[in-house]
Design a protein around this motif. Structure first.
Motif: not given
Length: 322
Positions: A38-44, A249-259, A281-287
């Motif tokens: 979850g440290f990285t998310s949008f425009l990765d 301003l960008r808004l969106g959804v984000n998540g991570y998965y580990l197996k 799962l969750g939500v986030g934003g970028m300014y």
């Protein structure tokens, strides 16, 4: 726009294999080292401003009040609470040197971890947190490919990094939650961002984790006669989708998965029933204050958990291009 080359699950190694007669349910262990959950998310798929030097500062708060077993059921701990605050300081450089059509770069991350545990009753058998301190150093060379352009702007960007987690962090075998893991890890990844439109994008970062040997395993393993342990291999990914409501301003959804994909080993032998899993799962934003400065916030709620703590993560990240 990544900038965390790994990142890091800064929630340190949670070894819960406590050999006790009063609480046999604690013969479960959470073995994987800190990784990027979850440290990285949008425009990765690429840094935001081209080649050069970048600095990123991350702060993540993790809170959990459940310890899950191999079946996904809660262990019978009295009112457990785990809180981990992680600070990551990252320096990243993208050069003008080209390799295989991409620009060569280098990434270094220094984590500082502050873990804490508490329970509704006192027992030496419960998982304990070590002192706050510097975590394991993350270092990785990477290749950043040029942005693929379309008629209306960017269409796709991607990067590959060969990230190493070095056992430089503080570690105590008398604690299950530590800033460091006392073992090296190799955690390469691919990340990419696809532009459906100039405003609407989706990003994925996919890691695969290999772990080295820990020759000073925690007290739970030692009580079982272990002189060494090796955490299993694992696949983990961060994913996000966002929409630019304004240029800033960008808004969106984000998540991570580990197996976890292979068993943990003790004294060179596989130990079944310890493979970890989590979906969040969750939500986030970028300014974006400018092309050089960006601030991101992410919230994650964990579910489908096995052999791990289950909780929530709050992540704040600032990126600056010099």
């Amino acid at each position: 726009m990544n900038l965390l080359s790994s990142g890091s699950k800064p929630l340190a190694t949670l070894g819960l294999a406590l050999a006790t007669t009063s609480l046999p349910m604690l013969a479960h262990a959470y073995d994987l080292p800190p990784i990027n959950l979850g440290f990285t998310s949008f425009l990765d798929g690429a840094p935001p401003a081209g080649n050069g030097w970048y600095f990123s500062q991350y702060v993540q708060q993790y809170h959990a009040d459940k310890f899950k077993d191999n079946a996904g059921n809660s262990l019978g701990l009295p009112n457990p609470k785990v809180d981990v605050t992680v600070s990551l300081s990252q320096v990243l450089y993208i050069s003008d040197i080209e390799v295989a059509g991409a620009n060569l770069g280098m990434d270094v991350i220094v984590p500082v971890v502050s873990p804490h545990t508490s329970y509704g009753a006192a027992s030496n058998a419960f998982p304990k947190a070590g002192d706050s301190g510097v975590g394991d150093l993350l270092v990785g060379p990477f290749l950043q490919w040029p942005i693929v352009m379309g008629e209306k702007g960017p269409k796709f960007m991607q990067r590959v990094e060969l990230q190493f987690i070095l056992p430089t962090g503080e570690y105590s075998a008398n604690r299950e939650i530590n800033p460091g893991s006392n073992a090296w890890s190799f955690n390469p990844y691919w990340s990419g961002t696809y532009f459906f439109t100039p405003e609407w994008t989706a990003s994925v970062r996919a890691h695969y984790l290999w772990n080295g040997k820990n020759d000073d395993p925690n007290r739970g393993f030692q009580a079982l006669g272990a002189s060494s342990t090796r955490a299993g291999q694992a696949f983990h990914t961060n994913f996000a989708m966002e929409y630019a409501f304004t240029p800033q301003l960008r808004l969106g959804v984000n998540g991570y998965y580990l197996k976890q994909t292979t068993d943990t080993q003790m004294n060179g032998h596989d130990v079944s029933g310890r493979r970890e899993q989590v979906l969040a799962l969750g939500v986030g934003g970028m300014y974006s204050f400018s092309k050089q400065d960006h601030l991101m916030f992410n919230f994650y709620d964990e579910m489908a958990v096995k052999n791990r703590t289950e909780g929530e993560r709050y992540n704040l990240r600032f990126v600056h291009h010099f």
